[in-house]
Design a protein around this motif. Structure first.
Motif, PDB file in Angstrom:
ATOM      1  N   UNK A  27       0.796  -1.225   0.000  1.00 34.52           N
ATOM      2  CA  UNK A  27       0.000   0.000   0.000  1.00 34.52           C
ATOM      3  C   UNK A  27       0.833   1.281   0.000  1.00 34.52           C
ATOM      4  N   UNK A  28       1.859   1.340   0.832  1.00 42.30           N
ATOM      5  CA  UNK A  28       2.643   2.571   0.923  1.00 42.30           C
ATOM      6  C   UNK A  28       3.773   2.625  -0.099  1.00 42.30           C
ATOM      7  N   UNK A  29       4.407   1.468  -0.353  1.00 44.79           N
ATOM      8  CA  UNK A  29       5.570   1.475  -1.237  1.00 44.79           C
ATOM      9  C   UNK A  29       5.273   0.899  -2.619  1.00 44.79           C
ATOM     10  N   UNK A  30       4.052   0.473  -2.870  1.00 43.69           N
ATOM     11  CA  UNK A  30       3.614  -0.076  -4.150  1.00 43.69           C
ATOM     12  C   UNK A  30       4.502  -1.221  -4.641  1.00 43.69           C
ATOM     13  N   UNK A  31       4.996  -2.017  -3.712  1.00 41.81           N
ATOM     14  CA  UNK A  31       5.780  -3.208  -4.038  1.00 41.81           C
ATOM     15  C   UNK A  31       4.814  -4.387  -4.014  1.00 41.81           C
ATOM     16  N   UNK A  32       4.340  -4.757  -5.181  1.00 39.91           N
ATOM     17  CA  UNK A  32       3.258  -5.736  -5.264  1.00 39.91           C
ATOM     18  C   UNK A  32       3.723  -7.141  -5.622  1.00 39.91           C
ATOM     19  N   UNK A  33       5.026  -7.374  -5.654  1.00 41.92           N
ATOM     20  CA  UNK A  33       5.531  -8.713  -5.948  1.00 41.92           C
ATOM     21  C   UNK A  33       5.197  -9.710  -4.857  1.00 41.92           C
ATOM     22  N   UNK A  34       5.262  -9.277  -3.609  1.00 41.71           N
ATOM     23  CA  UNK A  34       4.866 -10.131  -2.490  1.00 41.71           C
ATOM     24  C   UNK A  34       3.353 -10.117  -2.437  1.00 41.71           C
ATOM     25  N   UNK A  35       2.772 -11.286  -2.416  1.00 40.67           N
ATOM     26  CA  UNK A  35       1.314 -11.386  -2.461  1.00 40.67           C
ATOM     27  C   UNK A  35       0.780 -11.905  -1.132  1.00 40.67           C
ATOM     28  N   UNK A  36      -0.435 -11.508  -0.799  1.00 38.67           N
ATOM     29  CA  UNK A  36      -1.078 -12.094   0.368  1.00 38.67           C
ATOM     30  C   UNK A  36      -1.937 -13.252  -0.101  1.00 38.67           C
TER      31      UNK A  36
END
Length: 155
Positions: A27-36
């Motif tokens: 959300x804050x750093x827009x690093x979306x490679x790690x997924x929930x």
């Protein structure tokens, strides 16, 4: 204020210390490679390295990372080690849907950085916290073993 090293650069956040690391990254750093995936630390899709150790970022409150070094798949993918792992995963046929792969790659990085010549048993133990529903573990184990053999001196 929480300050830590994220993928090689110092960052700060004013987010509450109880916020989960996965949420901060996405959300804050827009690093979306790690997924929930599960949100309970069972699947490993959100795996990151914190001070070189594998962690499920859905379980880490950001207050615990003050001063730490955090490496996500988004940062790791720019390394020579990632390039080799990527080639080996492809060569071994270890990628299908790709959902688990960021976490599996981070687990692979942790395994190989701690032991550049792991046995099959050590590889299986190292990825045991990461679930894969498509590829199956044998091809992933083969990919990590191949990376260990091809990456002499890289890890």
């Amino acid at each position: 204020m929480i300050t830590f090293n994220l993928n090689g650069r110092e960052v700060e956040t004013e987010a509450p210390p109880t916020m989960r690391l996965i949420d901060l990254l996405r959300d804050e750093f827009q690093l979306i490679g790690s997924k929930e995936g599960c949100g309970d630390g069972e699947c490993g899709t959100c795996s990151v390295l914190v001070n070189s150790l594998l962690h499920n970022s859905c379980l880490v409150p950001i207050g615990a990372i003050e001063g730490a070094e955090v490496i996500t798949i988004d940062g790791y993918c720019k390394t020579e080690q990632f390039q080799l792992l990527s080639e080996c995963y492809s060569e071994a046929g270890a990628v299908q849907c790709g959902f688990c792969i960021p976490g599996m790659v981070m687990a692979s990085a942790a395994i190989l950085s701690q032991n550049p010549h792991p046995t099959e048993e050590e590889i299986r133990e190292g990825i045991s916290g990461n679930l894969c529903r498509c590829t199956g573990y044998n091809m992933i184990v083969d990919a990590i073993d191949l990376a260990a053999k091809k990456g002499e001196g890289l890890w």
